[in-house]
Scaffold this active site. Structure first.
Site, PDB file in Angstrom:
ATOM      1  N   PRO A 233      -6.202  -1.262   9.845  1.00 37.05           N
ATOM      2  CA  PRO A 233      -4.687  -0.610   9.074  1.00 37.05           C
ATOM      3  C   PRO A 233      -4.674   0.414   8.299  1.00 37.05           C
ATOM      4  O   PRO A 233      -5.749   0.060   7.478  1.00 37.05           O
ATOM      5  CB  PRO A 233      -4.746  -1.709   8.848  1.00 37.05           C
ATOM      6  CG  PRO A 233      -4.875  -2.912   9.569  1.00 37.05           C
ATOM      7  CD  PRO A 233      -6.210  -1.893   9.655  1.00 37.05           C
TER       8      PRO A 233
ATOM      9  N   CYS B   1      -2.497   2.591   6.086  1.00 40.05           N
ATOM     10  CA  CYS B   1      -0.840   2.957   5.149  1.00 40.05           C
ATOM     11  C   CYS B   1      -0.259   4.013   6.074  1.00 40.05           C
ATOM     12  O   CYS B   1      -1.163   5.044   5.211  1.00 40.05           O
ATOM     13  CB  CYS B   1      -0.639   2.420   3.593  1.00 40.05           C
ATOM     14  SG  CYS B   1      -1.017   0.947   3.542  1.00 40.05           S
TER      15      CYS B   1
ATOM     16  N   ALA C 137      -0.752  -1.673   6.489  1.00 39.64           N
ATOM     17  CA  ALA C 137       0.110  -3.152   6.226  1.00 39.64           C
ATOM     18  C   ALA C 137       1.593  -2.796   6.134  1.00 39.64           C
ATOM     19  O   ALA C 137       2.198  -1.957   5.735  1.00 39.64           O
ATOM     20  CB  ALA C 137      -0.506  -2.677   3.725  1.00 39.64           C
TER      21      ALA C 137
ATOM     22  N   GLN D 177      -1.427  -5.820  10.664  1.00 42.60           N
ATOM     23  CA  GLN D 177      -1.161  -6.304   9.103  1.00 42.60           C
ATOM     24  C   GLN D 177      -0.451  -7.032   9.144  1.00 42.60           C
ATOM     25  O   GLN D 177       0.636  -5.749   8.390  1.00 42.60           O
ATOM     26  CB  GLN D 177      -2.225  -5.679   8.451  1.00 42.60           C
ATOM     27  CG  GLN D 177      -2.579  -5.871   7.183  1.00 42.60           C
ATOM     28  CD  GLN D 177      -3.860  -5.249   6.342  1.00 42.60           C
ATOM     29  OE1 GLN D 177      -3.253  -4.430   6.218  1.00 42.60           O
ATOM     30  NE2 GLN D 177      -5.034  -4.896   6.402  1.00 42.60           N
TER      31      GLN D 177
ATOM     32  N   TYR E   4      -4.472  -7.186  -3.163  1.00 36.55           N
ATOM     33  CA  TYR E   4      -3.117  -7.749  -3.208  1.00 36.55           C
ATOM     34  C   TYR E   4      -2.681  -9.190  -2.774  1.00 36.55           C
ATOM     35  O   TYR E   4      -3.850  -9.736  -3.563  1.00 36.55           O
ATOM     36  CB  TYR E   4      -2.372  -6.914  -1.654  1.00 36.55           C
ATOM     37  CG  TYR E   4      -2.566  -5.731  -1.541  1.00 36.55           C
ATOM     38  CD1 TYR E   4      -2.183  -5.084  -2.360  1.00 36.55           C
ATOM     39  CD2 TYR E   4      -2.965  -4.940  -0.453  1.00 36.55           C
ATOM     40  CE1 TYR E   4      -1.436  -4.036  -2.527  1.00 36.55           C
ATOM     41  CE2 TYR E   4      -3.158  -3.576  -0.200  1.00 36.55           C
ATOM     42  CZ  TYR E   4      -2.891  -2.346  -1.788  1.00 36.55           C
ATOM     43  OH  TYR E   4      -3.003  -1.394  -1.183  1.00 36.55           O
TER      44      TYR E   4
ATOM     45  N   ARG F 265      -7.661 -10.633   6.893  1.00 35.75           N
ATOM     46  CA  ARG F 265      -8.236  -9.217   6.464  1.00 35.75           C
ATOM     47  C   ARG F 265      -9.565  -9.694   5.241  1.00 35.75           C
ATOM     48  O   ARG F 265      -8.453  -9.798   3.841  1.00 35.75           O
ATOM     49  CB  ARG F 265      -7.676  -8.203   5.838  1.00 35.75           C
ATOM     50  CG  ARG F 265      -9.867  -7.007   6.488  1.00 35.75           C
ATOM     51  CD  ARG F 265      -9.101  -5.484   5.624  1.00 35.75           C
ATOM     52  NE  ARG F 265      -9.070  -4.029   5.923  1.00 35.75           N
ATOM     53  CZ  ARG F 265      -9.147  -2.581   6.290  1.00 35.75           C
ATOM     54  NH1 ARG F 265      -8.394  -2.938   5.697  1.00 35.75           N
ATOM     55  NH2 ARG F 265     -10.637  -2.439   6.154  1.00 35.75           N
TER      56      ARG F 265
ATOM     57  N   LEU G  19     -17.029   3.432   5.955  1.00 30.76           N
ATOM     58  CA  LEU G  19     -17.751   4.340   5.755  1.00 30.76           C
ATOM     59  C   LEU G  19     -18.862   4.283   7.346  1.00 30.76           C
ATOM     60  O   LEU G  19     -19.478   4.353   6.984  1.00 30.76           O
ATOM     61  CB  LEU G  19     -18.716   4.606   4.663  1.00 30.76           C
ATOM     62  CG  LEU G  19     -17.305   5.830   3.516  1.00 30.76           C
ATOM     63  CD1 LEU G  19     -18.523   6.124   2.426  1.00 30.76           C
ATOM     64  CD2 LEU G  19     -17.603   7.013   4.157  1.00 30.76           C
TER      65      LEU G  19
ATOM     66  N   ARG H 188     -10.019   6.363   8.209  1.00 30.20           N
ATOM     67  CA  ARG H 188     -10.568   7.375   7.704  1.00 30.20           C
ATOM     68  C   ARG H 188     -11.244   8.637   8.855  1.00 30.20           C
ATOM     69  O   ARG H 188     -10.861   9.402   9.295  1.00 30.20           O
ATOM     70  CB  ARG H 188     -10.974   7.821   6.234  1.00 30.20           C
ATOM     71  CG  ARG H 188      -9.886   7.574   5.504  1.00 30.20           C
ATOM     72  CD  ARG H 188     -10.105   7.679   4.001  1.00 30.20           C
ATOM     73  NE  ARG H 188     -11.082   6.278   3.503  1.00 30.20           N
ATOM     74  CZ  ARG H 188     -12.181   6.436   2.511  1.00 30.20           C
ATOM     75  NH1 ARG H 188     -11.637   7.500   1.761  1.00 30.20           N
ATOM     76  NH2 ARG H 188     -13.080   5.988   2.425  1.00 30.20           N
TER      77      ARG H 188
END
Length: 370
Positions: free
Chosen positions: A23, A25, A59, A102, A186, A234, A306, A329
């Site tokens: 996920p 955002c 999310a 998610q 969160y 998660r 990563l 990413r």
């Protein structure tokens, strides 16, 4: 034969390979409404052609005050559900990718600007685009931020119901998988960590009490959707702050989730406390996934963080450190990452027939029509 490109089951859901697009955002909804729009259709449609085994939407807030920023995606009412429907239907028409969502609540980390505007700073409740946040505590994430409202028992019950309602909407939309966001500082993570949970009631203090809300949310969501829908979580395996949430506590949560029939665990870290010190390097979170996986009987574990090189991803799953790897990413930078991984690892990968002519000479035989 590549392990990365071998099948995997996450509970009831069968994946063609072990690459998950995590996920991410997008902060791209209009007018404070939480509704998906053309950006989401373009962004997700593009990733749906990636060849990954699973694509998980960003999310998605279970109530308006559960967003991170005012521009976050939501699934809390009929309008947000209907706005997301054509996005899902468009993906379903043109891609067989397994699709997850998610479900999240930002808690005290909500009511912020977009990250590229004003550095994502918090917005006061009475300011434009702001609202009153809620949490396990009345202490803000960062000194000087607006204070959250400590949830009482009735407020907690309402949060659980909000997750249930959004999960049912997700099922109606046809999602194959629901991921509960218990990571990155969160709301569910705020209840888990002793750094953010200073309660003295049944939801605070002991590890058993701090596990209570995330497990209640899982139980309620699992009961609210058919067995054919995978439900996972998660987590952040470490706060990277002394005295905070750690791997030992993560293992206790993972074992409790496995006993309840959780379909998988997605292992990330950090995000709860600004004092965190994270030694970032390729695969820096993989040891967390490895240690948690070793303490479980059979629940699949997804590693993330990563993981950018195909050979590295292959080693992680081939050596049994995790059952799947998630990329985020790296997928934004290279939306065809799974294609390139298949070439590098000598695997075959079904792709859209419209794209078959893109196959380079040196990769002949890797791609096949789906």
């Amino acid at each position: 034969m590549s392990t990365l490109f071998s099948p995997l089951s996450l509970g009831p859901l069968s994946l063609d390979n072990r690459i998950v697009i995590a996920p991410m955002c997008q902060y791209s909804c209009d007018d404070d409404n939480g509704q998906a729009n053309a950006w989401h259709a373009m962004h997700l449609g593009h990733l749906a052609q990636s060849g990954a085994g699973l694509l998980i939407l960003e999310a998605t807030a279970v109530e308006a005050r559960g967003r991170i920023s005012w521009a976050d995606l939501g699934l809390w009412d009929d309008a947000t559900e209907q706005a997301l429907r054509p996005v899902v239907e468009g993906i379903r028409r043109w891609s067989p990718i397994r699709l997850g969502i998610q479900l999240a609540h930002a808690g005290r980390k909500g009511s912020t600007h977009k990250p590229w505007e004003h550095d994502g700073a918090a917005i006061a409740p009475d300011a434009p685009h702001g609202w009153q946040t809620v949490s396990s505590t009345d202490r803000p994430y960062e000194e000087g931020d607006p204070a959250p409202q400590r949830l009482d028992e009735a407020g907690i019950e309402a949060i659980v119901q909000a997750f249930v309602d959004s999960a049912q909407r997700a099922h109606r939309l046809g999602f194959d998988l629901i991921e509960l966001h218990g990571a990155h500082g969160y709301l569910l993570h705020q209840f888990l960590s002793p750094l953010s949970n200073d309660r003295t009631d049944a939801y605070g203090g002991s590890l058993e009490n701090r596990l209570r809300l995330p497990l209640q949310v899982f139980d309620a969501v699992r009961a609210a959707v058919p067995d054919s829908v995978a439900v996972g979580m998660r987590i952040s395996a470490s706060d990277w702050v002394e005295g905070g949430w750690d791997v030992a506590q993560s293992i206790a949560l993972a074992q409790a989730l496995e006993a309840r029939g959780c379909s998988y665990l997605h292992v990330s870290s950090g995000g709860l406390d600004p004092r965190q010190q994270i030694p970032v390097e390729p695969g820096y979170q993989v040891p967390f996934a490895r240690d948690i996986k070793a303490a479980l009987s059979s629940m699949p574990v997804v590693a993330v963080g990563l993981i950018t090189e195909p050979a590295h991803a292959e080693r992680i799953v081939a050596e049994g450190k995790a059952d799947a790897v998630a990329i985020a990413r790296a997928a934004l930078y290279d939306p065809r990452w799974p294609w390139h991984a298949a070439v590098a690892l000598g695997a075959t990968l079904p792709i859209a027939s419209q794209y078959l002519r893109s196959e380079p000479r040196e990769a002949r035989g890797v791609f096949k029509p789906r």
